[in-house]
Scaffold this active site. Structure first.
Site, PDB file in Angstrom:
ATOM      1  N   HIS A  23       0.832  -1.214   0.000  1.00  0.00           N
ATOM      2  CA  HIS A  23       0.000   0.000   0.000  1.00  0.00           C
ATOM      3  C   HIS A  23       0.865   1.262   0.000  1.00  0.00           C
ATOM      4  O   HIS A  23       0.420   2.312   0.457  1.00  0.00           O
ATOM      5  CB  HIS A  23      -0.954   0.038   1.203  1.00  0.00           C
ATOM      6  N   SER A  28      14.402  20.960 -16.723  1.00  0.00           N
ATOM      7  CA  SER A  28      13.169  21.701 -16.937  1.00  0.00           C
ATOM      8  C   SER A  28      13.504  22.994 -17.671  1.00  0.00           C
ATOM      9  O   SER A  28      14.560  23.581 -17.453  1.00  0.00           O
ATOM     10  CB  SER A  28      12.530  22.023 -15.590  1.00  0.00           C
ATOM     11  N   LYS A  80      15.724  21.209 -11.563  1.00  0.00           N
ATOM     12  CA  LYS A  80      15.053  19.923 -11.771  1.00  0.00           C
ATOM     13  C   LYS A  80      15.815  18.929 -12.620  1.00  0.00           C
ATOM     14  O   LYS A  80      16.538  19.277 -13.529  1.00  0.00           O
ATOM     15  CB  LYS A  80      13.664  20.164 -12.374  1.00  0.00           C
ATOM     16  N   GLU A 117       9.035   7.799 -16.336  1.00  0.00           N
ATOM     17  CA  GLU A 117       7.617   8.161 -16.439  1.00  0.00           C
ATOM     18  C   GLU A 117       6.998   7.551 -17.691  1.00  0.00           C
ATOM     19  O   GLU A 117       5.857   7.085 -17.693  1.00  0.00           O
ATOM     20  CB  GLU A 117       7.460   9.683 -16.481  1.00  0.00           C
TER      21      GLU A 117
END
Ligand code: ARG
Length: 453
Positions: A151, A272, A278, A285
């Protein structure tokens, strides 16, 4: 002469045309045409002279296709028509003999079978490269503790080696699935003709042998309408991509500052355009994001084949884009996975800190009570009470005094503190397949053996 008095509507030509996507089948189309021409001559269906002219013409066609100079035309409907048209231009009217005892229906089924076999074999190789990368990473981080999660809540600590090997077993099953796919394209469709067989005594086994098939499809109707092997490929690919999406998801989480378990290599991340700090895990992803399109292709082909009357129907032309996109997508996902795993830099201290959360030893404390004769359900309640006290008082379990422990259970004696000493939570998981180091070493050996056989 043509059967048609009127030209095709341009929109009909567009919807009907597959050349834009099936041109990548040309290597298979040329290979099967060579095998077919040789067989026709061997069976006395065409002369040796015609065969040689056809083979020379196919060489010339192949050279153009390879060089990218092949003059495709607007009215070439598909790669099969384009190759035959060009062959006839280059070799003369003998080009028209190539299609003797062949139909585009068994021709396209053969091209797709060859393509699928190669794609399945490539998937096996790329999966093995990823298994090797994961196994190397597992060995290099065999005894690095981190929390295991259920979980997405810290559950029980495990070793990173153990965690990485979990992916190896998923991939081992994927490899089996792709081997099965390769077995599903063992029979040659060519020779089925349009659907009923051909009016010549062909030697299908000769063609099969040249093209690497071990047998011939036993039923001509099934041969031209069968795309089960494409379903099998898509199914294997969908499952494999789903596995990779889980790896990608973990890399995204783990590379976040919040987890901080891993730093991905620069080569597999991007910056970024606005936030200079970043380092985005785009490829990880995209392992998540791309998986559903392969599952989508599988669902779409089920739709295409559903309730389709025998035998060939133009619907079957819709097998290709689903298959091709799945092959291209899976290739990239497997390459990205292996690249990211090889380049990942795991952060031992961050994982260890997360794994040293004492509450993670709750199951082990319960098991201590079990060993003292308390029924497990009761133990669960006792430890739950302890955990609640720890959380509300903001203290670690090891900070509880012997009296405080005894207040929860008379069986919580001095050994409780030993159980809370981190290493034992891992080394106590001695069951086969568990996270204790000797078991992980056994597993590592099994993983290594996967690539030997
Ligand atoms: N482009 C077609 C396909 O991909 C080739 C077979 C066409 N056969 C036919 N009878 N029209 O399925």
């Amino acid at each position: 002469m043509s059967r048609f008095a009127e030209p095709q509507d341009p929109d009909f030509a567009s919807i009907n045309r597959s050349l834009d996507f099936d041109r990548r089948l040309w290597p298979y189309d040329v290979a099967q045409s060579r095998a077919h021409a040789r067989m026709l001559a061997a069976q006395g269906i065409i002369t040796a002279e015609d065969r040689d002219a056809l083979l020379a013409g196919l060489d010339a066609v192949e050279a153009e296709l390879r060089a990218g100079t092949f003059p495709f035309r607007e009215d070439d409907e598909d790669i099969h028509m384009a190759v035959e048209r060009r062959l006839t231009e280059l070799a003369g009217p003998v080009g028209g003999r190539l299609h003797t005892a062949r139909s585009r229906n068994d021709q396209v089924a053969t091209d797709i079978a060859l393509f699928t076999r190669e794609a399945a074999e490539e998937a096996v190789e790329r999966i093995e490269a990823l298994i090797a990368a994961l196994t190397d990473a597992a060995e290099a981080h065999l005894d690095w503790p981190l929390p295991g999660y259920t979980h997405l809540q810290r559950a029980q600590p495990v070793y990173l080696g153990h965690h990485l090997l979990a992916y190896v077993w998923m991939l081992a099953r994927d490899r089996e699935r792709f081997r099965f796919v390769a077995g599903q394209v063992a029979n040659l469709p060519l020779g089925a003709g349009a659907l009923a067989g051909v009016n010549f005594d062909t030697d299908r086994r000769m063609v099969a042998a040249e093209l690497g098939f071990t047998g011939v499809a036993p039923n001509s109707l099934d041969a031209v309408s069968n795309r089960d092997f494409v379903l099998d490929y898509l199914s294997a690919a969908a499952t494999c991509a789903t596995h990779l999406s889980r790896l990608g998801a973990e890399l995204v989480l783990w590379s976040s500052e919040e987890f901080g378990f891993v730093v991905l290599a620069d080569a597999w991340t991007s910056g970024s355009s606005i936030m200079p700090q970043k380092k985005n895990p785009d490829a990880a992803e995209l392992l998540r994001g791309k998986a559903p399109r392969i599952a989508g292709h599988l669902a779409a082909l089920h739709g295409v084949l559903h309730a389709l009357p025998l035998t060939y129907n133009k619907d079957l032309q819709e097998d290709k884009e689903h298959l091709f996109d799945a092959v291209d997508t899976l290739r990239l996902c497997l390459a990205a996975s292996a690249g990211m795993v090889r380049g990942a830099e795991f952060r031992r201290e961050r994982m260890a800190a997360a794994a040293s959360d004492e509450l993670i030893a709750a199951t082990d404390l319960a098991d201590l009570l079990v060993k003292r004769g308390v029924p497990f359900r009761e133990c669960h309640g006792i430890v739950a009470g302890l955990v609640r006290d720890a959380v509300t008082s903001g203290r670690r379990l090891s900070e509880f005094t012997p009296d405080e422990l005894r207040a929860h259970s008379e069986h919580l004696d001095a050994e409780t503190y030993d159980v809370l000493a981190q290493r034992s939570w891992l080394e106590s998981k001695v069951s086969e397949g568990g996270t204790a180091l000797p078991r992980v070493r056994e597993q590592l050996a099994l993983a290594r053996a996967l690539l030997d056989g």
